[in-house]
Design a protein around this motif. Sequence first.
Motif, PDB file in Angstrom:
ATOM      1  N   GLN A 133       0.832  -1.205   0.000  1.00 35.79           N
ATOM      2  CA  GLN A 133       0.000   0.000   0.000  1.00 35.79           C
ATOM      3  C   GLN A 133       0.864   1.252   0.000  1.00 35.79           C
ATOM      4  OE1 GLN A 133      -2.266  -0.569   3.638  1.00 35.79           O
ATOM      5  NE2 GLN A 133      -3.971  -1.500   2.523  1.00 35.79           N
ATOM      6  N   GLN A 134       0.440   2.220  -0.775  1.00 34.05           N
ATOM      7  CA  GLN A 134       0.991   3.572  -0.724  1.00 34.05           C
ATOM      8  C   GLN A 134       2.496   3.614  -0.986  1.00 34.05           C
ATOM      9  OE1 GLN A 134      -2.323   4.593   2.695  1.00 34.05           O
ATOM     10  NE2 GLN A 134      -0.295   5.469   2.946  1.00 34.05           N
ATOM     11  N   ASN A 135       2.970   2.740  -1.849  1.00 35.16           N
ATOM     12  CA  ASN A 135       4.347   2.826  -2.300  1.00 35.16           C
ATOM     13  C   ASN A 135       4.418   3.689  -3.560  1.00 35.16           C
ATOM     14  OD1 ASN A 135       5.614   0.760  -0.399  1.00 35.16           O
ATOM     15  ND2 ASN A 135       3.962  -0.431  -1.334  1.00 35.16           N
ATOM     16  N   GLY A 136       5.628   4.151  -3.900  1.00 32.66           N
ATOM     17  CA  GLY A 136       5.765   4.922  -5.128  1.00 32.66           C
ATOM     18  C   GLY A 136       5.254   4.142  -6.324  1.00 32.66           C
ATOM     19  N   LEU A 137       5.571   2.852  -6.357  1.00 34.55           N
ATOM     20  CA  LEU A 137       5.086   1.920  -7.371  1.00 34.55           C
ATOM     21  C   LEU A 137       4.903   0.583  -6.671  1.00 34.55           C
ATOM     22  CD1 LEU A 137       6.501   1.840 -10.985  1.00 34.55           C
ATOM     23  CD2 LEU A 137       5.796  -0.264  -9.858  1.00 34.55           C
ATOM     24  N   GLY A 138       3.908  -0.187  -7.060  1.00 37.20           N
ATOM     25  CA  GLY A 138       3.643  -1.428  -6.324  1.00 37.20           C
ATOM     26  C   GLY A 138       4.731  -2.462  -6.522  1.00 37.20           C
ATOM     27  N   ILE A 139       4.786  -3.061  -7.735  1.00 41.29           N
ATOM     28  CA  ILE A 139       5.795  -4.069  -8.061  1.00 41.29           C
ATOM     29  C   ILE A 139       6.448  -3.696  -9.382  1.00 41.29           C
ATOM     30  CG2 ILE A 139       6.222  -6.483  -8.680  1.00 41.29           C
ATOM     31  CD1 ILE A 139       3.959  -7.328  -6.912  1.00 41.29           C
ATOM     32  N   THR A 140       7.784  -3.772  -9.422  1.00 37.19           N
ATOM     33  CA  THR A 140       8.529  -3.592 -10.660  1.00 37.19           C
ATOM     34  C   THR A 140       9.223  -4.904 -11.024  1.00 37.19           C
ATOM     35  OG1 THR A 140       8.951  -1.247 -10.237  1.00 37.19           O
ATOM     36  CG2 THR A 140      10.434  -2.365 -11.777  1.00 37.19           C
ATOM     37  N   ILE A 141       9.072  -5.329 -12.284  1.00 36.53           N
ATOM     38  CA  ILE A 141       9.816  -6.467 -12.821  1.00 36.53           C
ATOM     39  C   ILE A 141      10.540  -5.941 -14.051  1.00 36.53           C
ATOM     40  CG2 ILE A 141       9.708  -8.826 -13.691  1.00 36.53           C
ATOM     41  CD1 ILE A 141       6.969  -9.074 -12.331  1.00 36.53           C
ATOM     42  N   ALA A 142      11.867  -5.882 -14.023  1.00 37.23           N
ATOM     43  CA  ALA A 142      12.583  -5.183 -15.082  1.00 37.23           C
ATOM     44  C   ALA A 142      13.966  -5.788 -15.303  1.00 37.23           C
ATOM     45  CB  ALA A 142      12.699  -3.696 -14.727  1.00 37.23           C
ATOM     46  N   GLN A 143      14.614  -5.292 -16.355  1.00 40.63           N
ATOM     47  CA  GLN A 143      16.009  -5.623 -16.646  1.00 40.63           C
ATOM     48  C   GLN A 143      16.228  -7.128 -16.827  1.00 40.63           C
ATOM     49  OE1 GLN A 143      18.416  -3.719 -13.610  1.00 40.63           O
ATOM     50  NE2 GLN A 143      17.359  -1.771 -13.858  1.00 40.63           N
ATOM     51  N   ASN A 144      15.530  -7.673 -17.818  1.00 37.60           N
ATOM     52  CA  ASN A 144      15.727  -9.073 -18.203  1.00 37.60           C
ATOM     53  C   ASN A 144      15.308 -10.076 -17.141  1.00 37.60           C
ATOM     54  OD1 ASN A 144      17.185  -8.488 -20.820  1.00 37.60           O
ATOM     55  ND2 ASN A 144      18.586  -7.510 -19.377  1.00 37.60           N
ATOM     56  N   SER A 145      14.366  -9.725 -16.329  1.00 41.96           N
ATOM     57  CA  SER A 145      13.859 -10.669 -15.329  1.00 41.96           C
ATOM     58  C   SER A 145      12.855 -11.614 -15.987  1.00 41.96           C
ATOM     59  CB  SER A 145      13.190  -9.921 -14.179  1.00 41.96           C
ATOM     60  OG  SER A 145      14.139  -9.145 -13.465  1.00 41.96           O
ATOM     61  N   SER A 146      12.924 -12.889 -15.623  1.00 39.07           N
ATOM     62  CA  SER A 146      12.057 -13.873 -16.274  1.00 39.07           C
ATOM     63  C   SER A 146      11.675 -14.991 -15.313  1.00 39.07           C
ATOM     64  CB  SER A 146      12.752 -14.465 -17.501  1.00 39.07           C
ATOM     65  OG  SER A 146      13.952 -15.109 -17.126  1.00 39.07           O
ATOM     66  N   TYR A 147      10.576 -15.655 -15.668  1.00 44.72           N
ATOM     67  CA  TYR A 147      10.088 -16.822 -14.932  1.00 44.72           C
ATOM     68  C   TYR A 147       9.820 -16.513 -13.457  1.00 44.72           C
ATOM     69  CZ  TYR A 147      11.513 -19.417 -19.077  1.00 44.72           C
ATOM     70  OH  TYR A 147      11.655 -19.867 -20.373  1.00 44.72           O
ATOM     71  N   ASN A 148       9.450 -15.300 -13.159  1.00 48.01           N
ATOM     72  CA  ASN A 148       9.009 -14.950 -11.807  1.00 48.01           C
ATOM     73  C   ASN A 148       7.488 -15.092 -11.719  1.00 48.01           C
ATOM     74  OD1 ASN A 148      11.627 -13.823 -10.596  1.00 48.01           O
ATOM     75  ND2 ASN A 148      11.450 -12.682 -12.514  1.00 48.01           N
ATOM     76  N   THR A 149       6.996 -15.449 -10.545  1.00 47.23           N
ATOM     77  CA  THR A 149       5.564 -15.611 -10.322  1.00 47.23           C
ATOM     78  C   THR A 149       5.098 -14.569  -9.306  1.00 47.23           C
ATOM     79  OG1 THR A 149       5.675 -17.974 -10.777  1.00 47.23           O
ATOM     80  CG2 THR A 149       3.764 -17.178  -9.558  1.00 47.23           C
ATOM     81  N   ILE A 150       4.095 -13.784  -9.704  1.00 47.38           N
ATOM     82  CA  ILE A 150       3.510 -12.764  -8.832  1.00 47.38           C
ATOM     83  C   ILE A 150       2.070 -13.185  -8.595  1.00 47.38           C
ATOM     84  CG2 ILE A 150       3.147 -10.304  -8.512  1.00 47.38           C
ATOM     85  CD1 ILE A 150       6.084 -11.098  -9.086  1.00 47.38           C
ATOM     86  N   ASN A 151       1.769 -13.633  -7.388  1.00 47.78           N
ATOM     87  CA  ASN A 151       0.521 -14.341  -7.149  1.00 47.78           C
ATOM     88  C   ASN A 151      -0.185 -13.853  -5.888  1.00 47.78           C
ATOM     89  OD1 ASN A 151      -1.374 -16.599  -7.568  1.00 47.78           O
ATOM     90  ND2 ASN A 151      -0.414 -17.441  -5.725  1.00 47.78           N
ATOM     91  N   ASN A 152      -1.467 -13.528  -6.043  1.00 46.70           N
ATOM     92  CA  ASN A 152      -2.350 -13.322  -4.893  1.00 46.70           C
ATOM     93  C   ASN A 152      -1.886 -12.191  -3.976  1.00 46.70           C
ATOM     94  OD1 ASN A 152      -4.739 -14.049  -3.564  1.00 46.70           O
ATOM     95  ND2 ASN A 152      -3.617 -15.291  -2.081  1.00 46.70           N
ATOM     96  N   ASN A 153      -1.371 -11.111  -4.562  1.00 48.46           N
ATOM     97  CA  ASN A 153      -0.991  -9.933  -3.790  1.00 48.46           C
ATOM     98  C   ASN A 153      -2.094  -8.879  -3.855  1.00 48.46           C
ATOM     99  OD1 ASN A 153       2.059 -10.526  -3.252  1.00 48.46           O
ATOM    100  ND2 ASN A 153       1.747 -10.954  -5.433  1.00 48.46           N
ATOM    101  N   SER A 154      -2.146  -8.051  -2.823  1.00 53.53           N
ATOM    102  CA  SER A 154      -3.034  -6.894  -2.819  1.00 53.53           C
ATOM    103  C   SER A 154      -2.181  -5.645  -2.936  1.00 53.53           C
ATOM    104  CB  SER A 154      -3.861  -6.862  -1.538  1.00 53.53           C
ATOM    105  OG  SER A 154      -4.652  -5.686  -1.500  1.00 53.53           O
ATOM    106  N   ILE A 155      -2.367  -4.917  -4.049  1.00 58.53           N
ATOM    107  CA  ILE A 155      -1.533  -3.751  -4.351  1.00 58.53           C
ATOM    108  C   ILE A 155      -2.456  -2.561  -4.531  1.00 58.53           C
ATOM    109  CG2 ILE A 155       0.183  -2.795  -5.929  1.00 58.53           C
ATOM    110  CD1 ILE A 155       0.684  -5.756  -6.828  1.00 58.53           C
ATOM    111  N   SER A 156      -2.349  -1.586  -3.667  1.00 57.57           N
ATOM    112  CA  SER A 156      -3.295  -0.474  -3.745  1.00 57.57           C
ATOM    113  C   SER A 156      -2.632   0.858  -3.423  1.00 57.57           C
ATOM    114  CB  SER A 156      -4.465  -0.706  -2.781  1.00 57.57           C
ATOM    115  OG  SER A 156      -4.029  -0.722  -1.446  1.00 57.57           O
ATOM    116  N   ASN A 157      -3.248   1.905  -3.967  1.00 56.86           N
ATOM    117  CA  ASN A 157      -2.872   3.290  -3.669  1.00 56.86           C
ATOM    118  C   ASN A 157      -1.410   3.592  -3.971  1.00 56.86           C
ATOM    119  OD1 ASN A 157      -5.155   2.589  -1.293  1.00 56.86           O
ATOM    120  ND2 ASN A 157      -5.477   4.487  -2.451  1.00 56.86           N
TER     121      ASN A 157
END
Length: 455
Positions: free
Chosen positions: A333-357
């Motif tokens: 909550q209330q972060n500058g940006l919720g989640i960043t996946i960048a710079q050749n990142s692969s095969y990551n799993t982002i599951n069942n998170n609550s990201i708001s504001n």
Amino acid sequence: SNNSKRIGNTTNVSSSGSQQRENDSALAISPVPSERISTNYSLPLPPVSNNNTCVTYSGINRTVNLCGGSADLSTIDQVINSSDILNNTSHKNWILNASISVENGATLFINSTDTDWLKINSTAGRTHSIVVHGNLIIDRTKISSWNSTSSTETASPDSVNKTTPRGYLLMHWGGTGQMNITNSNINNLGFNGIKDTWGIAYYAGSGSKLLNNIISSNFRGVYLATNASNILVANNTIQNSSQHGLNLYKAKDAKVLDNKISSNTEHGIFCTRECENILIRSNHILDNGRNGIVLNEDTTNSTVKQNIVKDNNRSGVAIWNSSKNMVEGNLMQQNGLGITIAQNSSYNTINNNSISNSFSNGMLLDTNSTKNRIEKNLVAHSGGSGVYIRNASYNTLVRNDITEHTRNGIVLFNATRNELVSNNISGNSPYNYYLRANSKLNVVRDTYFDNATLR
């Protein structure tokens, strides 16, 4: 003592029962260039010691060496017997005016039995440290730097480089034992110097534990590096560090559980590079100057799970050039940006998170990040877009709720062959789905858009 023998610049404490002075200049410990003090159980020692206890002192590098057996500060004080080196200023309060080296096979205890507060003298650009090759056991005490001129803990000035020397604790890369710190207050340690001066640093010490501590105002709160494996960091408060709260570098199999990591100048938790199998679970990561949690540069097979990540200036969680990690069940909550996946990142799993504001985007996939799976997340109320996919391909978004964002639900920019399946994308302004330049061959299937607001 009747059990002492002085020879030139060397002092030996033995069981010979004789006293002999061969050099009248060697009358005190502090002025001489180098001294050696050892014990073969000739002195009455406290119960923590044993008949293998060995303590030596070198005046050249101003270091007390615990070269065998076990000892506490009272034992060292009894053997050294110089307030210029270790000063018992009041009941259970000590000032350390030298460094301590704990050699392989030796154990130093610093605990409430005889220590309420150990102050490591860090005055006028000169400081000391405790360097561990064997074992250091700290429990129910306080350790800090100390400025003997101002009679205060040595603070790190508000400068960019933070180079003011302050005392530090180091598990040496050649160490074979552990550095266990429990139920203690460790603060105002470390500075931006050579590679081992960070505050509390582990370059070895497999199986060590940091439990139930308050760690405050260090240069780096805690540092786990190469050869530091299977270390448990749990139930600590780590705050107000000049750099990162918890910094890992090529660390393996660490568990970071139930900590509060807050108000650090840079990242809350920073896996700098090549960390493996790190578990970050049930922590509160709050109000850090940059990102809350960073998995960087080939960090793999690590899990970020069930954390509360809030009010961090940049991303709540950032994955850069790292693969095969899991981010699951977190509240962001209330972060500058919720989640960043960048710079050749692969095969990551982002599951069942609550990201708001989030102040910017709820989620950003960027710079050649591919084959990541984004599933069953709630992404809501961002100041930017819900999900922004830029220069990224072959990512899959499944069954996410992406709602009520200020600047579009999903944006694709120079993004190809991404797949959106069974998402709820609704209530976003001005568009739910915004296709920008050079985005092609993306698949949208079984997705709900209210009012068909696509562009």
